[in-house]
Motif scaffolding. Sequence first.
Motif, PDB file in Angstrom:
ATOM      1  N   ARG A  11       0.316   2.141  10.632  1.00 10.92           N
ATOM      2  CA  ARG A  11      -0.478   0.985  10.209  1.00 10.92           C
ATOM      3  C   ARG A  11      -0.032  -0.294  10.908  1.00 10.92           C
ATOM      4  O   ARG A  11      -0.851  -1.114  11.290  1.00 10.92           O
ATOM      5  N   GLU A  41       8.477  12.386   0.682  1.00  9.58           N
ATOM      6  CA  GLU A  41       7.713  11.151   0.468  1.00  9.58           C
ATOM      7  C   GLU A  41       8.232  10.034   1.369  1.00  9.58           C
ATOM      8  O   GLU A  41       7.447   9.226   1.863  1.00  9.58           O
ATOM      9  N   ARG A  85       6.766  10.659   4.849  1.00 11.15           N
ATOM     10  CA  ARG A  85       5.326  10.368   4.867  1.00 11.15           C
ATOM     11  C   ARG A  85       5.076   8.859   4.853  1.00 11.15           C
ATOM     12  O   ARG A  85       4.237   8.358   5.595  1.00 11.15           O
ATOM     13  N   ALA A  86       5.791   8.145   4.003  1.00 12.31           N
ATOM     14  CA  ALA A  86       5.602   6.697   3.905  1.00 12.31           C
ATOM     15  C   ALA A  86       6.036   5.993   5.187  1.00 12.31           C
ATOM     16  O   ALA A  86       5.360   5.064   5.646  1.00 12.31           O
ATOM     17  N   GLU A 117       0.835  -1.205   0.000  1.00  9.35           N
ATOM     18  CA  GLU A 117       0.000   0.000   0.000  1.00  9.35           C
ATOM     19  C   GLU A 117       0.872   1.258   0.000  1.00  9.35           C
ATOM     20  O   GLU A 117       0.605   2.207  -0.737  1.00  9.35           O
ATOM     21  N   ALA A 118       1.924   1.259   0.798  1.00 12.54           N
ATOM     22  CA  ALA A 118       2.831   2.418   0.828  1.00 12.54           C
ATOM     23  C   ALA A 118       3.534   2.592  -0.518  1.00 12.54           C
ATOM     24  O   ALA A 118       3.697   3.714  -1.001  1.00 12.54           O
ATOM     25  N   LYS A 146       2.414   1.852  -3.371  1.00 11.67           N
ATOM     26  CA  LYS A 146       1.425   2.351  -4.334  1.00 11.67           C
ATOM     27  C   LYS A 146       1.066   3.816  -4.069  1.00 11.67           C
ATOM     28  O   LYS A 146       0.937   4.606  -5.010  1.00 11.67           O
ATOM     29  N   ASP A 147       0.921   4.172  -2.800  1.00  7.23           N
ATOM     30  CA  ASP A 147       0.388   5.490  -2.447  1.00  7.23           C
ATOM     31  C   ASP A 147       1.431   6.589  -2.307  1.00  7.23           C
ATOM     32  O   ASP A 147       1.079   7.772  -2.281  1.00  7.23           O
ATOM     33  N   PHE A 148       2.702   6.229  -2.171  1.00  2.00           N
ATOM     34  CA  PHE A 148       3.765   7.221  -1.996  1.00  2.00           C
ATOM     35  C   PHE A 148       4.812   7.023  -3.088  1.00  2.00           C
ATOM     36  O   PHE A 148       5.007   5.909  -3.579  1.00  2.00           O
ATOM     37  N   ASP A 149       5.483   8.075  -3.432  1.00  2.00           N
ATOM     38  CA  ASP A 149       6.513   8.019  -4.475  1.00  2.00           C
ATOM     39  C   ASP A 149       7.835   7.585  -3.839  1.00  2.00           C
ATOM     40  O   ASP A 149       8.730   8.394  -3.607  1.00  2.00           O
ATOM     41  N   PHE A 206       3.380   6.492   7.803  1.00  2.00           N
ATOM     42  CA  PHE A 206       2.241   5.651   7.444  1.00  2.00           C
ATOM     43  C   PHE A 206       2.497   4.199   7.859  1.00  2.00           C
ATOM     44  O   PHE A 206       1.635   3.547   8.457  1.00  2.00           O
TER      45      PHE A 206
END
Length: 133
Positions: free
Chosen positions: A108, A97, A100-101, A60-61, A63-66, A104
């Motif tokens: 999680r 990024e 942020r990742a 998920e990370a 996919k959602d973060f660069d 996250f």
Amino acid sequence: MIQLTRDQIEIEEFIRKAKTPRIGGIVTFIGVVRDDCILSLELESYEEAALQELERIRDEAMKDFDIESADIIHRIGKLAIGDTIVLIVVAAGHRKEAFRACEFLIDRLKETVPIWKKEETEDGSRWIPGEHG
């Protein structure tokens, strides 16, 4: 890499592996057993489910973060004060990024991965209520 281990985590090895010519920043989170008037900490897990969940949140990370890569290594078994509990290494072209990742991933992990903590104290042992039940 996703891993549950009973061995000490070789932090520098994972950071070294994350460095590639495309990487501009590597962010790490290192969770450590702190001295909360305990003698030791024991971590138990439903390992198959924990590995699947760690892979899911890593995917998920990704996919959602660069980001270019994300490694999550978590200890299980008996740990002493000062031992590393968890290592998260996120590599990205840009630091924002990666930060942020990484945040996250640790949030999680604490919410959803089936890993439980038991503290050993002079008065006995107690299970620590977790965010992920």
